[in-house]
Write a protein that holds these residues in place. Structure first.
Motif, PDB file in Angstrom:
ATOM      1  N   GLY A  65       5.171  -6.044  -1.534  1.00 49.00           N
ATOM      2  CA  GLY A  65       5.013  -4.854  -1.692  1.00 49.00           C
ATOM      3  C   GLY A  65       6.111  -4.249  -2.585  1.00 49.00           C
ATOM      4  O   GLY A  65       6.484  -3.305  -2.426  1.00 49.00           O
ATOM      5  N   GLU A  83      -0.329  -6.295   2.206  1.00 53.92           N
ATOM      6  CA  GLU A  83       0.010  -5.158   1.539  1.00 53.92           C
ATOM      7  C   GLU A  83      -0.892  -4.128   1.738  1.00 53.92           C
ATOM      8  O   GLU A  83      -0.592  -2.682   1.435  1.00 53.92           O
ATOM      9  N   GLU A  87      -0.452   0.007   2.129  1.00 48.10           N
ATOM     10  CA  GLU A  87      -1.151   0.754   1.348  1.00 48.10           C
ATOM     11  C   GLU A  87      -2.291   1.843   2.153  1.00 48.10           C
ATOM     12  O   GLU A  87      -2.130   3.044   1.925  1.00 48.10           O
ATOM     13  N   ALA A 112       8.254  -1.638   3.355  1.00 47.82           N
ATOM     14  CA  ALA A 112       7.323  -1.425   2.322  1.00 47.82           C
ATOM     15  C   ALA A 112       6.956  -0.098   2.438  1.00 47.82           C
ATOM     16  O   ALA A 112       6.730   0.507   1.298  1.00 47.82           O
TER      17      ALA A 112
END
Length: 263
Positions: A65, A83, A87, A112
């Motif tokens: 990330g 990741e 998101e 992240a």
């Protein structure tokens, strides 16, 4: 910048890694050459990687990330596909949210997510593996996050009940019978509890989902990763816990994420 700028040395490292079966030998050679402080350290690192230790364990960190995440030996290595989980979570995480990273491993997900969200977030995390907890405490120090050692929700402060806005739970979802099929890097060098999801891969998810409604704030969401094959059963588990679940999929990362919300 590495002191090892010799093209001959770089070529030698690439050849050693390629002979050991490393698919991305050139990229890995660059990372090892940059990470090593001395020729002796480089030799140890190259040997360890050639013998099958994950590159992330060899150098002590993983790229995730956009962050450099500390990953000690034996700790689950955050995968690029996760990741997509971050998101997806960022889309339901307002500034000031209370975020919990359950089965946190290195704490990569929470770190992240905190980096992506505008405004501060209040971060808590927990893992059953003491080595992972040590890593997560380092990786989440900049967020002010608190990391607890224990099984699932057990070590979390009781004051968090009914207050969690976003619950990240990258639960293990590999069926026990499939563990032997995993690459040796994971099977041999990562903690078994971070991989083994029980007979159908959903045992830990069931335990998490059953308790989640007690911990989420109204409108809060549980987000977890699963496989495409397991997705229908995973959605059913979330639904049985009284959560409204939707499926997300990222073709580029071959990642499947469930967002299960308390209405």
């Amino acid at each position: 910048m590495s002191v090892f700028s010799s093209s001959r040395l770089r070529s030698s490292v690439v050849s050693r890694l390629r002979a050991a079966g490393c698919v991305f030998a050139e990229d890995e050679a660059r990372i090892l050459l940059d990470a090593a402080a001395t020729p002796a350290e480089l030799a140890v690192m190259v040997r360890a990687r050639a013998e099958g230790r994950p590159l992330e364990h060899v150098v002590g960190w993983a790229e995730f990330g956009g962050l450099r995440i500390a990953v000690d030996a034996g700790v689950f290595v955050p995968r690029r596909r996760s990741e997509f989980l971050v998101e997806t979570a960022a889309g339901v995480t307002p500034g000031g949210a209370l975020v919990v990273d359950l089965c946190c491993g290195s704490g990569a997900l929470a770190a992240a997510l905190a980096a992506r969200v505008r405004g501060p977030v209040e971060v808590y995390a927990a893992d059953v593996d003491a080595a992972a907890v040590a890593c997560a405490r380092r990786n989440l120090a900049g967020t002010g996050g608190r990391v607890f050692h224990g099984d699932l929700f057990d070590p979390l402060p009781a004051a968090l009940r009914g207050r969690i806005d976003v619950l990240l739970a990258n639960v293990p979802y590999v069926p026990t019978g499939d563990i032997a099929l995993l690459p040796a890097e994971a099977r041999v060098h990562e903690a078994r509890p971070a991989l083994d999801g029980g007979a159908d891969g959903l045992d830990v998810l069931r335990r998490v989902a059953a308790e989640t409604p007690q911990w989420l704030a109204p409108g809060g969401s549980l987000l977890f990763e699963t496989s495409e094959r397991q997705a229908p059963a995973a959605l059913a588990v979330a639904g049985a816990a009284g959560l409204e679940a939707v499926l997300g999929w990222c073709e580029d990362r071959d990642a499947t994420v469930v967002t299960a919300t308390l209405r």
